[in-house]
Design a protein around this motif. Structure first.
Motif, PDB file in Angstrom:
ATOM      1  N   TYR A  33       0.846  -1.197   0.000  1.00 50.62           N
ATOM      2  CA  TYR A  33       0.000   0.000   0.000  1.00 50.62           C
ATOM      3  C   TYR A  33       0.883   1.249   0.000  1.00 50.62           C
ATOM      4  O   TYR A  33       1.934   1.269   0.634  1.00 50.62           O
ATOM      5  N   TYR A  35       0.419   5.362   1.017  1.00 49.89           N
ATOM      6  CA  TYR A  35      -0.421   6.363   1.659  1.00 49.89           C
ATOM      7  C   TYR A  35       0.319   7.700   1.635  1.00 49.89           C
ATOM      8  O   TYR A  35       1.546   7.753   1.486  1.00 49.89           O
ATOM      9  N   LEU A  43      -4.126   9.575   7.475  1.00 51.24           N
ATOM     10  CA  LEU A  43      -3.540   8.883   6.328  1.00 51.24           C
ATOM     11  C   LEU A  43      -4.522   8.880   5.154  1.00 51.24           C
ATOM     12  O   LEU A  43      -5.694   8.560   5.313  1.00 51.24           O
ATOM     13  N   PHE A  45      -5.211   7.116   1.613  1.00 51.65           N
ATOM     14  CA  PHE A  45      -4.876   5.971   0.764  1.00 51.65           C
ATOM     15  C   PHE A  45      -4.614   6.428  -0.667  1.00 51.65           C
ATOM     16  O   PHE A  45      -5.355   7.251  -1.217  1.00 51.65           O
ATOM     17  N   TYR A  48      -3.022   0.417  -4.048  1.00 52.59           N
ATOM     18  CA  TYR A  48      -2.860  -0.888  -3.407  1.00 52.59           C
ATOM     19  C   TYR A  48      -2.501  -1.920  -4.459  1.00 52.59           C
ATOM     20  O   TYR A  48      -3.140  -1.985  -5.519  1.00 52.59           O
ATOM     21  N   ASN A 101      -4.775  -8.974   7.722  1.00 48.58           N
ATOM     22  CA  ASN A 101      -4.482  -7.751   7.016  1.00 48.58           C
ATOM     23  C   ASN A 101      -3.775  -6.735   7.888  1.00 48.58           C
ATOM     24  O   ASN A 101      -3.909  -5.550   7.688  1.00 48.58           O
ATOM     25  N   GLN A 103      -1.052  -4.389   8.742  1.00 46.15           N
ATOM     26  CA  GLN A 103      -0.098  -3.708   7.878  1.00 46.15           C
ATOM     27  C   GLN A 103       1.130  -3.292   8.670  1.00 46.15           C
ATOM     28  O   GLN A 103       1.023  -2.857   9.813  1.00 46.15           O
TER      29      GLN A 103
ATOM     30  N   PHE B  33      -8.286  -2.667  13.841  1.00 45.02           N
ATOM     31  CA  PHE B  33      -6.909  -2.533  14.281  1.00 45.02           C
ATOM     32  C   PHE B  33      -6.727  -1.219  15.050  1.00 45.02           C
ATOM     33  O   PHE B  33      -7.388  -0.221  14.765  1.00 45.02           O
ATOM     34  N   TYR B  35      -3.476   1.296  15.798  1.00 42.10           N
ATOM     35  CA  TYR B  35      -2.083   1.629  15.549  1.00 42.10           C
ATOM     36  C   TYR B  35      -1.701   2.808  16.438  1.00 42.10           C
ATOM     37  O   TYR B  35      -2.527   3.657  16.770  1.00 42.10           O
ATOM     38  N   PHE B  48      -4.969  -6.065  17.048  1.00 41.98           N
ATOM     39  CA  PHE B  48      -6.050  -6.275  16.100  1.00 41.98           C
ATOM     40  C   PHE B  48      -7.113  -7.111  16.792  1.00 41.98           C
ATOM     41  O   PHE B  48      -6.821  -7.867  17.732  1.00 41.98           O
ATOM     42  N   TYR B  50     -10.869  -9.284  15.793  1.00 44.08           N
ATOM     43  CA  TYR B  50     -11.798  -9.737  14.767  1.00 44.08           C
ATOM     44  C   TYR B  50     -13.137 -10.181  15.344  1.00 44.08           C
ATOM     45  O   TYR B  50     -14.148 -10.201  14.646  1.00 44.08           O
ATOM     46  N   ASN B  91     -11.416  -2.614   8.406  1.00 44.68           N
ATOM     47  CA  ASN B  91     -11.438  -3.288   7.104  1.00 44.68           C
ATOM     48  C   ASN B  91     -12.790  -3.935   6.864  1.00 44.68           C
ATOM     49  O   ASN B  91     -13.295  -4.637   7.742  1.00 44.68           O
ATOM     50  N   TYR B  96      -9.595  -5.055   0.729  1.00 51.03           N
ATOM     51  CA  TYR B  96      -8.380  -5.066   1.541  1.00 51.03           C
ATOM     52  C   TYR B  96      -7.838  -3.659   1.750  1.00 51.03           C
ATOM     53  O   TYR B  96      -6.737  -3.497   2.233  1.00 51.03           O
ATOM     54  N   ILE B  97      -8.622  -2.676   1.377  1.00 48.21           N
ATOM     55  CA  ILE B  97      -8.186  -1.302   1.588  1.00 48.21           C
ATOM     56  C   ILE B  97      -8.797  -0.816   2.886  1.00 48.21           C
ATOM     57  O   ILE B  97     -10.019  -0.674   2.993  1.00 48.21           O
ATOM     58  N   PRO B  98      -7.970  -0.564   3.886  1.00 48.02           N
ATOM     59  CA  PRO B  98      -8.503  -0.174   5.185  1.00 48.02           C
ATOM     60  C   PRO B  98      -8.926   1.292   5.207  1.00 48.02           C
ATOM     61  O   PRO B  98      -8.456   2.093   4.410  1.00 48.02           O
ATOM     62  N   PHE B 100      -8.883   4.470   7.670  1.00 46.89           N
ATOM     63  CA  PHE B 100      -8.207   4.972   8.859  1.00 46.89           C
ATOM     64  C   PHE B 100      -9.023   6.096   9.490  1.00 46.89           C
ATOM     65  O   PHE B 100      -9.519   6.980   8.784  1.00 46.89           O
ATOM     66  N   GLY B 101      -9.116   6.064  10.824  1.00 48.02           N
ATOM     67  CA  GLY B 101      -9.603   7.225  11.522  1.00 48.02           C
ATOM     68  C   GLY B 101      -8.506   8.282  11.545  1.00 48.02           C
ATOM     69  O   GLY B 101      -7.354   8.007  11.218  1.00 48.02           O
TER      70      GLY B 101
END
Lengths: 114, 110
Positions: A33, A35, A43, A45, A48, A101, A103, B33, B35, B48, B50, B91, B96-98, B100-101
């Protein structure tokens, strides 16, 4: 093992010049990816890559931005005719999609367009 | 698809317990997730989650509530080194593109 690496760490360029940013993902990670993070912002995007599939370019802000990934490993993000608003930190991340997933991010390239 | 976080800053003394919430709009979201991002550094994965419920890892506990579409991060016994921005990432199952906050800023003071 080695993490995600990016080069250069800093790049200063003049408006109108082209720049290339490089990303070396973690070995075995199939997803990569790009960003962008402007000062004090979240961030954004950009693009990808997943294995040999066509990349998802939906986040690229203009046609001045392009990226490629050779041999399913190293990726290069190219910005043509740079503008001052392109100044930001460009972050690359890789993930092992099959296992999850999560990252892992590289240290980033700080781009300054004068 | 939106991920919302209180930007803070949360200003707490060392040793305190602090919690951040994050809400997401896509009910089909599958993985979540947290970070941590220090100033001038790149994000690093903390946890993470689920499955619905709590997940503990040392001083950190993540909680997922799918019915209410939020996740939280609890930090116990805060340390000066916890001062950072905490990013909530979501996600969906079909991508597969997350998302983000924008992050929550935490400042831990002596």
């Amino acid at each position: 093992g080695a993490g995600v690496s990016q080069s250069p760490s800093n790049k200063v360029t003049e408006k109108g010049k082209d720049v290339e940013l490089r990303c070396d993902p973690i070995s075995g990670h199939t997803a990569l990816y790009w960003y962008r993070q402007s000062l004090g912002q979240g961030l954004e995007f950009l693009i990808y890559f997943q294995g040999n599939s066509a990349p998802d370019k939906s986040g690229l802000p203009s046609d001045r931005f392009s990226a490629e990934r050779t041999g399913g490993s190293v990726s290069t993000l190219t910005i043509q005719r740079t503008q001052q608003e392109d100044s930001a930190v460009y972050l690359c991340a890789s993930s092992q999609v099959i296992g999850g997933n999560e990252q892992f991010f590289g240290p980033g390239t700080r781009l300054t367009v004068l | 698809k939106e991920v919302e976080q209180d930007p803070g800053p949360f200003n707490v003394p060392e040793g305190a317990t602090v919690a951040f919430n994050c809400t997401y709009s896509d009910r089909g979201s599958q993985s979540f997730f947290w970070y941590r991002q220090y100033s001038g550094k790149s994000p690093e994965l903390i946890m993470f989650i689920y499955s619905n419920g709590d997940k503990e890892d040392g001083r950190f506990t993540a909680q997922l509530n799918r019915a209410s579409q939020y996740i939280s991060l609890l930090i116990r016994d805060s340390k000066l080194s916890d001062s950072a921005t905490y990013l909530c990432v979501v996600n969906t199952g079909g991508s597969y593109i997350p998302t983000f906050g924008r992050g929550t800023s935490l400042i831990v003071h002596p």
